[in-house]
Write a protein that holds these residues in place. Structure first.
Motif, mmCIF file in Angstrom:
data_model
loop_
_atom_site.group_PDB
_atom_site.id
_atom_site.type_symbol
_atom_site.label_atom_id
_atom_site.label_comp_id
_atom_site.label_asym_id
_atom_site.label_seq_id
_atom_site.Cartn_x
_atom_site.Cartn_y
_atom_site.Cartn_z
ATOM 1 N N PRO A 189 0.746 -1.383 -0.080
ATOM 2 C CA PRO A 189 -0.111 0.004 0.131
ATOM 3 C C PRO A 189 0.753 1.320 -0.102
ATOM 4 O O PRO A 189 0.163 2.411 -0.247
ATOM 5 N N ASP A 190 2.112 1.096 0.096
ATOM 6 C CA ASP A 190 2.873 2.495 0.217
ATOM 7 C C ASP A 190 4.008 2.038 -0.745
ATOM 8 O O ASP A 190 4.267 1.064 -1.166
ATOM 9 N N TRP A 191 4.892 3.126 -0.992
ATOM 10 C CA TRP A 191 5.984 3.280 -2.129
ATOM 11 C C TRP A 191 6.961 4.113 -1.518
ATOM 12 O O TRP A 191 6.702 5.148 -1.335
ATOM 13 N N PRO A 192 8.211 3.788 -1.698
ATOM 14 C CA PRO A 192 9.013 2.646 -2.117
ATOM 15 C C PRO A 192 8.937 1.518 -1.199
ATOM 16 O O PRO A 192 9.235 0.189 -1.532
ATOM 17 N N LYS A 193 8.833 1.829 0.013
ATOM 18 C CA LYS A 193 8.577 0.595 1.184
ATOM 19 C C LYS A 193 7.454 -0.130 1.114
ATOM 20 O O LYS A 193 6.468 0.259 0.362
ATOM 21 N N CYS A 194 7.204 -1.313 1.578
ATOM 22 C CA CYS A 194 6.099 -2.178 1.577
ATOM 23 C C CYS A 194 5.454 -2.315 2.838
ATOM 24 O O CYS A 194 5.987 -3.148 3.793
ATOM 25 N N PHE A 195 4.421 -1.774 3.329
ATOM 26 C CA PHE A 195 3.982 -1.996 4.647
ATOM 27 C C PHE A 195 4.984 -1.110 5.652
ATOM 28 O O PHE A 195 5.234 -1.492 6.638
ATOM 29 N N GLY A 196 5.788 -0.013 5.101
ATOM 30 C CA GLY A 196 6.605 0.469 5.951
ATOM 31 C C GLY A 196 8.028 -0.264 6.195
ATOM 32 O O GLY A 196 8.725 0.299 7.157
ATOM 33 N N MET A 197 8.254 -1.603 5.170
ATOM 34 C CA MET A 197 9.213 -2.262 5.445
ATOM 35 C C MET A 197 10.254 -2.409 4.245
ATOM 36 O O MET A 197 9.582 -2.482 3.173
ATOM 37 N N LEU A 198 11.479 -2.619 4.385
ATOM 38 C CA LEU A 198 12.254 -2.754 3.343
ATOM 39 C C LEU A 198 11.881 -4.031 2.628
ATOM 40 O O LEU A 198 11.989 -4.284 1.345
ATOM 41 N N VAL A 199 11.723 -5.012 3.307
ATOM 42 C CA VAL A 199 11.654 -6.413 2.897
ATOM 43 C C VAL A 199 9.985 -6.753 3.450
ATOM 44 O O VAL A 199 10.108 -6.789 4.772
ATOM 45 N N PRO A 200 9.376 -6.862 2.654
ATOM 46 C CA PRO A 200 7.810 -7.060 3.142
ATOM 47 C C PRO A 200 7.418 -8.289 3.875
ATOM 48 O O PRO A 200 8.433 -9.135 3.903
ATOM 49 N N PRO A 201 6.433 -8.355 4.943
ATOM 50 C CA PRO A 201 6.143 -9.053 5.642
ATOM 51 C C PRO A 201 5.706 -10.639 5.070
ATOM 52 O O PRO A 201 5.185 -10.442 3.839
ATOM 53 N N THR A 202 5.642 -11.536 5.742
ATOM 54 C CA THR A 202 5.141 -12.883 5.099
ATOM 55 C C THR A 202 3.948 -13.358 5.651
ATOM 56 O O THR A 202 3.317 -14.396 5.253
ATOM 57 N N ASP A 203 3.770 -12.648 6.831
ATOM 58 C CA ASP A 203 2.416 -13.129 7.600
ATOM 59 C C ASP A 203 2.025 -11.696 8.401
ATOM 60 O O ASP A 203 2.703 -11.108 8.620
ATOM 61 N N VAL A 204 0.680 -11.883 8.779
ATOM 62 C CA VAL A 204 0.020 -10.885 9.271
ATOM 63 C C VAL A 204 0.503 -10.622 10.678
ATOM 64 O O VAL A 204 0.451 -9.367 11.257
ATOM 65 N N SER A 205 1.149 -11.619 11.312
ATOM 66 C CA SER A 205 1.528 -11.422 12.706
ATOM 67 C C SER A 205 2.816 -10.332 12.704
ATOM 68 O O SER A 205 3.093 -9.824 13.775
ATOM 69 N N GLN A 206 3.390 -10.269 11.582
ATOM 70 C CA GLN A 206 4.614 -9.059 11.461
ATOM 71 C C GLN A 206 4.081 -7.721 11.245
ATOM 72 O O GLN A 206 5.042 -6.828 11.340
ATOM 73 N N LEU A 207 2.934 -7.613 11.069
ATOM 74 C CA LEU A 207 2.201 -6.301 11.001
ATOM 75 C C LEU A 207 1.641 -5.669 12.432
ATOM 76 O O LEU A 207 1.661 -6.350 13.275
ATOM 77 N N PRO A 208 1.875 -4.091 12.577
ATOM 78 C CA PRO A 208 1.337 -3.783 13.700
ATOM 79 C C PRO A 208 -0.127 -4.130 13.664
ATOM 80 O O PRO A 208 -0.993 -4.377 13.127
ATOM 81 N N PRO A 209 -0.757 -4.358 15.174
ATOM 82 C CA PRO A 209 -2.102 -4.685 15.460
ATOM 83 C C PRO A 209 -3.175 -4.014 14.825
ATOM 84 O O PRO A 209 -4.044 -4.265 14.226
ATOM 85 N N ASN A 210 -2.837 -2.330 14.619
ATOM 86 C CA ASN A 210 -3.806 -1.529 13.953
ATOM 87 C C ASN A 210 -3.408 -1.397 12.339
ATOM 88 O O ASN A 210 -3.610 -0.337 12.033
ATOM 89 N N TYR A 211 -2.965 -2.189 11.661
ATOM 90 C CA TYR A 211 -2.190 -1.916 10.216
ATOM 91 C C TYR A 211 -3.526 -1.597 9.355
ATOM 92 O O TYR A 211 -3.478 -0.777 8.436
ATOM 93 N N GLN A 212 -4.592 -2.224 10.030
ATOM 94 C CA GLN A 212 -5.801 -2.157 8.951
ATOM 95 C C GLN A 212 -6.335 -0.400 8.993
ATOM 96 O O GLN A 212 -6.782 0.282 8.133
ATOM 97 N N GLU A 213 -6.207 0.067 10.337
ATOM 98 C CA GLU A 213 -6.291 1.437 10.475
ATOM 99 C C GLU A 213 -5.422 2.447 9.688
ATOM 100 O O GLU A 213 -5.738 3.406 9.026
ATOM 101 N N ILE A 214 -4.131 2.041 9.827
ATOM 102 C CA ILE A 214 -3.073 2.864 9.235
ATOM 103 C C ILE A 214 -2.957 2.700 7.583
ATOM 104 O O ILE A 214 -2.889 3.922 7.123
#
Length: 327
Positions: free
Chosen positions: A34-59
């Motif tokens: 959803p973002d650029w150039p990073k992916c979910f705010g990460m240089l290497v994107p997550p492989t599982d939802v557990s690696q995202l913040p609990p409120n990633y849906q709001e973000i």
């Protein structure tokens, strides 16, 4: 020569980028990051939802327009597309540096075109960011494709000028008629590619409809006029290519490079039309869409090469300049 080898690598990577972009579109992975150039705010994107913040849906709710369920497959498809894009940018830049070393004194047009290729690749990358930020805004995707076609033409011309040093000029009869036919084919084929992006945008609208979006077998009947025009155009393009190869057979050496490119082009166009038929009658299979797109851009590139070869004495001035320097 290094520049000519890098040039071939550049063209290959650009077509791989087109294929990667087609896979992104066909799998609906355009918003996998959803973002650029990073992916979910990460240089290497997550492989599982557990690696995202609990409120990633709001973000990311605003950027994803409510589609905030993390999908690792779509995320990594989009991320792979970005990696291919970054690699392509590096190869194009390396080609530009090589052009300075080999051609700054011999043929500066090659240097200027190589630099323009760098600018266009960068501009298309920036436009790709806007495509993400605008949530695949209609019209922007078409412009993104048009710019990709322009990149192919510019880099093909610069590389063809370099290869003109070692390619034999062929004798061609009725060149003015052939040129008009080639230009017509290029214009119609480019229009068909842009119509194809309109069809893809029409598919996006169908997908967004909860009544039809999950059933691929209903997509074609819901697309309406854009698809009808695109389908009719395919028959015109096939007829144009058949006529073109008949005309070439009468006016050039059947053993020459131009004729071989023309035969290759005809095969590609036939396969492209067949892939379109498969999509029309078998529910737009996701694996066919990127193939169909890549074949379309590949056919444009070959058409442009044929045009350059048939006008080599006018558009390839590098050979003349080099002979002057040697003498």
């Amino acid at each position: 020569m290094l520049f000519r080898k890098l040039g071939i690598l550049t063209i290959i990577t650009i077509y791989l980028l087109v294929l990667a972009g087609g896979i992104v579109r066909s799998t609906g992975s355009g918003m996998g990051c959803p973002d650029w150039p990073k992916c979910f705010g990460m240089l290497v994107p997550p492989t599982d939802v557990s690696q995202l913040p609990p409120n990633y849906q709001e973000i990311y709710a605003e950027k994803l327009h409510g589609e905030v369920e993390f999908n690792a497959t779509k995320t990594w498809i989009e991320y792979a597309n970005r990696l291919v894009g970054a690699f392509t940018g590096l190869v194009v830049f390396a080609t530009f540096i090589a052009s300075i070393y080999y051609y700054f004194k011999k043929d500066r047009v090659i240097v200027y075109l190589s630099f323009l290729g760098v600018i266009l690749i960068g501009a298309n990358g920036a436009l790709g960011k806007y495509v993400v930020d605008s949530f695949l805004k209609p019209g922007v995707v078409t412009l993104h494709m048009l710019l990709a076609v322009l990149v192919v033409f510019v880099l093909l011309y610069s590389i063809a000028r370099a290869w003109s040093e070692v390619i034999k000029v062929e004798k061609i009869e009725n060149k003015s008629t052939l040129n008009r036919l080639l230009i017509l084919t290029l214009v119609v084929s480019t229009s068909q590619v842009l119509l194809g992006t309109q069809v893809r945008e029409a598919i996006d609208k169908v997908i967004a409809n909860p009544l039809f979006g999950y059933d691929r077998n209903t997509w074609i009947e819901q697309m309406g006029l854009p698809f009808m025009i695109h389908r009719s155009y395919s028959l015109l393009i096939l007829a144009l290519h058949v006529y073109l190869i008949v005309h070439l057979k009468k006016n050039i050496n059947a053993e020459g490079l131009i004729y071989k490119f023309m035969l290759t082009l005809l095969v590609i166009v036939v396969i492209e039309v067949l892939s379109g038929i498969i999509m029309a009658y078998f529910g737009v299979p996701a694996y066919i869409q990127p193939i169909h797109l890549t074949l379309a851009i590949l056919s444009l590139g070959i058409q442009f090469i044929i045009y350059l070869l048939t006008n080599s004495e006018r558009v390839f001035k590098a050979r003349t300049e080099l002979s002057i320097v040697k003498n």
